[in-house]
Design an enzyme around this catalytic site. Structure first.
Site, mmCIF file in Angstrom:
data_model
loop_
_atom_site.group_PDB
_atom_site.id
_atom_site.type_symbol
_atom_site.label_atom_id
_atom_site.label_comp_id
_atom_site.label_asym_id
_atom_site.label_seq_id
_atom_site.Cartn_x
_atom_site.Cartn_y
_atom_site.Cartn_z
ATOM 1 C CE1 TYR A 1 -2.705 -13.217 11.650
ATOM 2 C CE2 TYR A 1 -0.929 -14.654 11.336
ATOM 3 C CZ TYR A 1 -1.511 -13.284 11.637
ATOM 4 O OH TYR A 1 -0.416 -12.442 11.611
ATOM 5 N NE ARG B 1 -7.156 -3.329 -1.227
ATOM 6 C CZ ARG B 1 -7.268 -3.145 -0.226
ATOM 7 N NH1 ARG B 1 -6.203 -3.671 0.752
ATOM 8 N NH2 ARG B 1 -8.235 -3.086 0.611
ATOM 9 N NE ARG C 1 -2.450 -1.676 3.248
ATOM 10 C CZ ARG C 1 -2.722 -2.020 4.405
ATOM 11 N NH1 ARG C 1 -3.894 -1.324 4.875
ATOM 12 N NH2 ARG C 1 -2.014 -2.776 5.110
ATOM 13 C CG ASP D 1 -1.803 -12.901 3.278
ATOM 14 O OD1 ASP D 1 -1.177 -11.847 3.402
ATOM 15 O OD2 ASP D 1 -2.134 -13.499 4.233
#
Ligand code: 1CP
Length: 344
Positions: free
Chosen positions: A152, A38, A29, A75
């Site tokens: 996660y 994006r 970003r 990712d």
């Protein structure tokens, strides 16, 4: 021709006058061209699963800066999704997943043999990159290490202390071990498929390794890395592996030898001088510059960059940050860092 690329030379143990450079989260970003692509993709996951656009954002920092390596845009949380977890991203907050807290939850995951049904667009991205990257640029594939991915999957989000994963590990070790084994197998499959598609190097991100202490570090950071690297090396003996047991501290010592990794990525909680003495003796070292310098810039960015290069100049070294570049970084500071490394 073998080993002409600077990154591959460093990974093979060669000491070079100017270290090759890439940056964790180099597609991201902080770059306006990333934000534009994006927006075109819609959201982050749509970007990951769109091979043309994922390849485009991977190539953007190569065009802008001429980094020596490019890292596949994807990712670490795509593996949980491929195993059947729900995954979504909350803008401004980060990832959210359905949680796993029992053996039933682990048993309900999809078989490892089915992950490619979800992940095949990622292999397509690797194929596009393998044909479009400049010939001097090395293509790095990656996955999360089992412990970090498990944190996660268990908590359903990023956590400051990985508390929910530690709790499951301590209170239901059978379920925790079954989850770790499943992620380990899926990671071997996933990285092997990336190599088949054209990844020349793979990296294992254990971002939360630092919260594993003593025997837990050996069992849940070192052992899974060793299992994954051993399996990959049996099939692809010439594909180098970079391991990143972030914030392992003294746990970094001997980690490359014990796991078979060709390179250790180091965070910025240890000094480059310490790394030269204790880690570089076993092979290539990568990393160490604090990401905050990409925000603050100035003389300190240049002096820190040069200090790291100097400390690691007598052995194989790849210049990188200690962790990912942040969205508030100034793209001009990246160029200043590259110039400082290449000026010597
Ligand atoms: O909003 C956006 O555009 C998404 C921000 C983003 C990006 C650019 C996320 C969400 N992931 C990525 C890409 C990414 N993630 C790459 C691509 C290649 C590159 O480096 O340029 C890589 C290697 C990762 C790896 C990754 N994802 C890690 C391991 C490395 C690390 O940073 O410690 C982890 C922990 C994740 C999970 C994740 N994905 C995204 C975020 C914001 C997070 C962290 C979540 C958290 O813990 O709060």
């Amino acid at each position: 021709m073998a080993q002409q690329k600077t990154i591959l030379k460093a990974l093979a143990g060669e000491t070079q006058e100017v270290p090759p450079i890439w940056m964790m989260r180099q597609a991201g970003r902080y770059l306006p061209e990333y934000r534009a692509t994006r927006a075109q993709a819609g959201d982050f996951l749509s970007l990951c699963y769109n091979p043309e656009l994922a390849a485009e954002v991977t190539l953007q920092p190569i065009r802008r800066y001429g980094f020596d390596a490019s890292i596949l845009f994807a990712d670490i949380l795509l593996i949980p999704q491929a195993l059947g977890a729900d995954l979504w991203f909350v803008t401004g907050e980060g990832p959210r997943l359905s949680t796993i807290t029992s053996m039933e939850g682990v048993d309900a995951l999809r078989p490892v043999g089915e992950i490619d049904a979800t992940l095949s667009p990622i292999y397509e991205t690797v194929k596009i990159l393998a044909s479009e990257l400049p010939k001097e640029t090395t293509l790095i594939g990656f996955a999360g290490a089992p412990w970090t991915v498990a944190t996660y999957m268990i908590a359903g989000r990023g956590t400051p202390d990985q508390g929910p994963a530690h709790l499951l590990k301590n209170e239901n070790p059978a379920a925790f071990d079954a989850l770790m084994a499943k992620i380990t197998q899926a990671t071997i499959e996933y990285l092997a498929a990336q190599i088949e598609a054209g990844a020349e190097v793979v990296k294992l991100f254990d971002s939360w390794a630092g919260s594993l202490k003593g025997a837990d570090f050996q069992r849940y950071a070192l052992q899974p890395a060793k299992e994954i690297i051993t399996a990959l090396k049996a099939q692809y003996p010439n594909t180098p592996v970079i391991a990143f047991p972030r914030e392992a501290g003294a746990g970094y010592i001997g980690f490359a030898k014990a796991t078979g990794a060709d390179c250790l990525a180091i965070d910025n909680s240890i000094s480059a001088e310490w790394a030269a003495e204790n880690l570089q003796t076993d092979g290539c070292v990568q990393g160490n510059l604090a990401s905050k310098h990409m925000v603050t810039g100035g003389d300190k960015l240049v002096s820190e960059t040069k200090r790291i290069c100097k400390a690691l100049k007598n052995g194989p070294h790849i210049f990188n940050l200690g962790h990912g570049i942040t969205p508030d970084a100034d793209p001009d500071n990246v160029q200043r860092m590259i110039d400082a490394v290449r000026e010597g």
